[in-house]
Design an enzyme around this catalytic site. Structure first.
Site, PDB file in Angstrom:
ATOM      1  N   LYS A  80       0.855  -1.195   0.000  1.00 28.81           N
ATOM      2  CA  LYS A  80       0.000   0.000   0.000  1.00 28.81           C
ATOM      3  C   LYS A  80       0.883   1.235   0.000  1.00 28.81           C
ATOM      4  O   LYS A  80       1.877   1.288   0.721  1.00 28.81           O
ATOM      5  CB  LYS A  80      -0.864  -0.022   1.280  1.00 28.81           C
ATOM      6  N   LYS A 116       5.479   2.514  -2.817  1.00 28.40           N
ATOM      7  CA  LYS A 116       5.339   3.913  -3.236  1.00 28.40           C
ATOM      8  C   LYS A 116       5.628   3.997  -4.710  1.00 28.40           C
ATOM      9  O   LYS A 116       6.402   3.210  -5.252  1.00 28.40           O
ATOM     10  CB  LYS A 116       6.342   4.775  -2.458  1.00 28.40           C
ATOM     11  N   THR A 200      -5.377  12.650   6.587  1.00 30.37           N
ATOM     12  CA  THR A 200      -3.982  12.799   7.034  1.00 30.37           C
ATOM     13  C   THR A 200      -3.893  13.969   8.021  1.00 30.37           C
ATOM     14  O   THR A 200      -3.242  13.869   9.071  1.00 30.37           O
ATOM     15  CB  THR A 200      -3.032  12.986   5.833  1.00 30.37           C
ATOM     16  N   SER A 360      -7.520   5.146   4.013  1.00 27.22           N
ATOM     17  CA  SER A 360      -7.407   4.385   2.759  1.00 27.22           C
ATOM     18  C   SER A 360      -7.804   2.935   3.003  1.00 27.22           C
ATOM     19  O   SER A 360      -8.477   2.302   2.188  1.00 27.22           O
ATOM     20  CB  SER A 360      -5.964   4.399   2.232  1.00 27.22           C
TER      21      SER A 360
END
Ligand code: GLU
Length: 426
Positions: A80, A116, A200, A360
């Site tokens: 992820k 990433k 976030t 997420s």
């Protein structure tokens, strides 16, 4: 291991971000006695993909863009992590950010590994049409990497729900499926989760409140400076202000502002939304130099913009007692001992900004169940997870008598160690 080399020609420090990750991994591994085997596995990313994307520009010229995706680990679940669009994207940076995702997911106890991706480009230098074609080309190039139970991307610096929707659409077309959970951070209309956009920033707020409690401080008695006014910084500033924290400083790449009486965050958000998402020209505070923002007077400092902004040069001048890292990697490893010596509590990135990946995860769960939650439910579940993660990290840093950063690495490594051991190897 030295993580900094002097570029003699330019007299500047250049930094390998991945080496910086390894240095911190080594430090935590030594303290907790992590086995050499597990540490070696975690020092070597599982998969690195680099692609060249030929895309037609609006003026008819063809341009090649470099795209990356690194899967650091899948020991705790499918990988992820976000996709960033920025000029400094390169293999080293993506590798470091992928490793941080593994640690981040482990710290919050999500059933994910870490990854990433990124494309080297300046998003401000391209039209919407060009960005759409580049995003779709990237989705095609990564079609065998991404997968709802394999590797699940999300937004990062320079990307948002818009890019996620394009990538989802392209992925669905080439795979002839409808698989909304293959990507998160989508707009709500195409399977996104309520609360994801602010998540976030919300995580930064919750971590700040948890840390203030440990310090015996009340939110209404503290001041904060927030560097970065994008998705993370603006929501963090807004939510902290809602909890009573006085926001005295804000800034983005265009300009920085300070007002000891407090800044009207809603007015700043409104101003930026009308000025191409820039703060330059905001009149609710005095303009200061960008480099003054991090060292200006405040109790809480939230670096929520770029990596490597807290350095050996400015760390000695930081006045805050608490730093909450909204960005990934804002503190250079060399600056850590200075912060520790000054007894500044630093809630590290892999904990402080984990609210995004936490929601997420909730988005992915909702996609899999095709059943959607209210924003209140999302926020409530998020806050519980974040408070638990904070307490775990705090407990480990107290037990091992180390900084919260090392405490967070230890928390993550304990979990990852189990994954690596239990899944075994060839
Ligand atoms: N890019 C964000 C991060 O660095 C979110 C990742 C995600 O939601 O998968 O944590």
């Amino acid at each position: 291991m030295s993580t900094t080399t002097l570029n003699a020609a330019q007299g500047q420090h250049t930094q390998s971000m991945f080496e910086a990750v390894l240095a911190r991994l080594d430090a935590a591994a030594k303290i907790m006695n992590l086995s050499e085997e597990v540490s070696t596995v975690l020092k070597n990313p599982a998969k690195q993909v680099k692609v060249s994307l030929p895309v037609m520009m609006d003026n008819g010229s063809l341009k090649i863009f470099n795209g990356y995706r690194t899967i650091h680990s899948t020991h705790l679940g499918p990988s992820k992590g976000g996709i960033r669009y920025a000029m400094d994207v390169n293999a080293d940076e993506v590798m470091a950010l992928a490793a941080w995702m593994s640690f981040k997911c482990a710290v919050v106890n999500l059933p994910y590994g870490g990854a990433k991706g990124g494309i080297k480009l300046d998003p401000r230098a391209h039209s919407v049409g060009e960005l759409e074609r580049i995003s779709r080309a990237y989705a095609v190039a990564m079609k065998d990497v991404f997968g709802v139970n394999k590797d699940i991307p999300a937004p990062d610096m320079g990307t948002s729900g818009r890019e996620m929707a394009w990538i989802l659409d392209e992925f669905n077309k080439i795979t002839a499926t409808d698989s909304p959970g293959v990507i998160t951070g989508k707009p709500v209309a195409v399977g996104g989760s309520l609360g994801r956009e602010a998540a976030t920033g919300r995580g930064v707020m919750i971590n700040t409140l948890c840390a203030l409690k440990k310090l015996g401080l009340k939110p209404e008695n503290v001041t904060a400076v927030v560097q970065g006014f994008g998705n993370v910084g603006s929501h963090a500033a807004r939510l902290l202000a809602e909890k009573g924290v006085k926001i005295v400083g804000i800034g983005d790449h265009s300009a920085s502002y300070y007002n000891e009486k407090g800044i009207d965050v809603a007015a700043a958000i409104d101003f930026a939304s009308k000025h191409n998402r820039n703060l330059k020209g905001f009149t609710g505070a005095t303009e200061i130099k960008n480099e003054e923002l991090l060292i200006s007077k405040c109790d809480v400092l939230v670096p929520a913009a770029l990596q490597n902004v807290i350095t050996i040069e400015n760390a000695p001048k930081i006045q805050a007692k608490l730093i909450v890292e909204g960005a990934n990697g804002p503190t250079m490893p060399e600056a850590d001992p200075i912060l520790n010596e000054k007894k500044i509590i630093c809630v590290p990135d892999i904990l402080a900004n984990s609210g995004g990946v936490t929601v997420s995860y909730f988005e992915w769960v909702q996609n899999k169940a095709s059943y959607y939650w209210s924003e209140e439910e999302v926020n409530q579940k998020h806050d519980i997870k974040m408070e638990e993660a904070f307490e775990n990290v705090w407990a480990n840093s107290t037990e091992y008598k180390v900084s919260m950063r090392l405490g967070a690495y230890i928390t993550a490594l304990k979990k990852l160690e189990q994954g690596v051991r239990l899944k075994g190897h060839y």
